[in-house]
Design an enzyme around this catalytic site. Structure first.
Site, short mmCIF file in Angstrom:
data_model
loop_
_atom_site.label_atom_id
_atom_site.label_comp_id
_atom_site.label_asym_id
_atom_site.label_seq_id
_atom_site.Cartn_x
_atom_site.Cartn_y
_atom_site.Cartn_z
N LYS A 1 0.81 -1.21 0.00
CA LYS A 1 0.00 0.00 0.00
C LYS A 1 0.85 1.27 0.00
O LYS A 1 0.33 2.37 -0.24
CB LYS A 1 -0.96 -0.01 1.18
CG LYS A 1 -2.07 -1.03 1.02
CD LYS A 1 -2.85 -0.77 -0.25
CE LYS A 1 -4.31 -0.94 -0.06
NZ LYS A 1 -5.10 -0.71 -1.27
C1 LIG Z 1 -2.16 -7.03 3.32
C2 LIG Z 1 -3.03 -6.67 2.17
N1 LIG Z 1 -3.24 -7.59 1.23
C3 LIG Z 1 -4.04 -7.34 0.17
C4 LIG Z 1 -4.68 -6.13 0.04
C5 LIG Z 1 -5.58 -5.88 -1.15
O1 LIG Z 1 -5.01 -4.95 -2.01
P1 LIG Z 1 -5.88 -3.99 -2.96
O2 LIG Z 1 -6.47 -2.94 -2.08
O3 LIG Z 1 -4.86 -3.47 -3.92
O4 LIG Z 1 -6.94 -4.81 -3.61
C6 LIG Z 1 -4.48 -5.14 1.01
C7 LIG Z 1 -5.17 -3.85 0.92
O5 LIG Z 1 -5.21 -3.08 1.84
C8 LIG Z 1 -3.64 -5.41 2.10
O6 LIG Z 1 -3.40 -4.50 3.05
#
Ligand SMILES: Cc1ncc(COP(=O)(O)O)c(C=O)c1O
Length: 376
Positions: A49
């Protein structure tokens, strides 16, 4: 002794990205594809992020949407809020994180460590989650607080653009021509959306596989409570605006996600979070069905230290009726039984709520063209 000439060193924002990719040694067999993991925990804030957070803040600074001394307001109980808090501290912005009761003690401590203010929303929305009430409150605060800026991760297309430009470009170079498939989890759709678009432009033969958690309805289905943090949403996010770029999608149970995240630590020495476990279960299934000489890539989205009191605590697992078992054989058996939720997501999976951004009074909905064309 002569000293080297003085150079300008990078600042925190410049340390985002260029994360390593490593191959796993123990989870796959010799006749199967190699499983490779992009270690997003190597970003300064410890997660993927950092990429959309830095991209969106820089864009807002360039356009004047965020000015010196301004306030950043965002709905996030996790890594995006932590990334904004970190960059806010570095640039002197006030950061307000609108969170919900699921906020873990660790994430609260991280937000506080960077000096962010925390507002807890305790009203569930019509899907039983807190996303919509959190976003609505963040938008209300934005209208009330002069000089405030809303990154708006769920609706802002700069989220997926950050991953298209950086994560996907890096991964395609690092994984090389052997790459057969990329596996990504989904919440805001930022990294799946950006990576899918880039992969289908640059290497259309590479399969793009999306992973949601059972109970979330990004790809439709019946909503119910789930424990896996970081994954899931109750609608298909606009950052994932073209489901034809995704070849297949899976829904993974909490049990699968927690088991795989622990197994990754025990068998490969990689301490990553629970969403990585969800993606790894599916990536292992894909690698087991792909011949040797090819590669399957998966993102380790954040560092596992954030989960020492949950995923890596046997008492916590037992209290939440999750298994403590974490052997390679157990994970392989589970991966071998996985079946896709859809092999034609564009036909089966749209759960778009086109009016939602407006209903929640999203600032991105009010000026959609300003960002939407960037990088597309
Ligand atoms: C640890 C983690 N994995 C996966 C995701 C999912 O990512 P995206 O928001 O790009 O779909 C997030 C999103 O906050 C996350 O913090």
């Amino acid at each position: 002794m002569r000293l080297a000439r003085s150079t300008t060193l990078p600042e925190l924002f410049d340390a985002v990205g260029d994360t390593p990719v490593v191959r796993l040694r123990n989870l796959t067999a010799a006749h199967e594809a190699e499983l490779v993991v992009k270690l997003e925990g190597a970003n300064p804030g410890g997660s993927l992020k950092d990429r959309p957070a830095s991209h969106i803040i820089r864009h807002a600074e360039r356009t004047g949407a965020l000015r010196p001394g301004g306030t950043i307001i965002e709905s996030s109980s996790g890594n995006f809020g932590i990334a904004l808090a970190m960059f806010g501290a570095s640039r002197g912005y006030r950061v307000i994180a609108v969170v919900d009761p699921k906020l873990t003690a660790t994430n609260r401590a991280l937000l506080r460590a960077f000096g962010a203010e925390i507002i807890v929303v305790d009203e569930q929305d019509d899907s039983g989650s807190y996303h919509k009430t959190r976003i609505f409150l963040a938008n209300q605060l934005h209208r009330q607080i002069a000089g405030s800026f809303r990154p708006d991760q769920c609706f802002n297309p700069l989220n997926s653009e950050a991953h298209l430009r950086s994560t996907a470009a890096e991964l395609l170079d690092q994984a090389g021509p052997e790459l057969a498939a990329v596996v990504c989890t989904v919440s805001t759709g930022g990294h799946l959306g950006g990576i899918a678009r880039s992969v289908k432009q640059r290497a259309p033969h590479v399969r793009v596989i999306g992973v949601d958690v059972d109970g979330s309805t990004v790809f439709g289905g019946r909503p119910h409570a789930y424990l896996t943090p970081g994954v899931g949403l109750s609608w298909t996010p606009v950052n994932l605006d073209d489901l034809s770029l995704v070849d297949e999608v899976y829904k993974v149970t909490d049990e699968d996600a927690y088991r795989a995240c622990r197994t990754l630590a025990r068998t490969e020495g990689i301490l990553a979070g629970v969403s990585t476990g969800a993606a790894l279960t599916v990536a292992l299934a894909a690698a087991m069905r792909t011949p040797a000489g090819r590669r399957v890539a998966v993102l380790a989205s954040d560092r596992g230290e954030r989960y020492l009191n949950t995923a890596f605590d046997d008492e916590w697992l037992r209290a939440n009726t999750l298994t403590t078992e974490c052997t390679a054989a157990g994970l392989r058996a589970r991966a071998g039984r996985l079946t896709p939720y859809s092999t034609d997501p564009a036909a089966d999976c749209g759960n778009y709520l086109p009016q939602l951004a407006e209903q929640l009074d999203s600032p991105t909905a009010r000026q959609p063209r300003a960002n939407a064309e960037v990088g597309r």
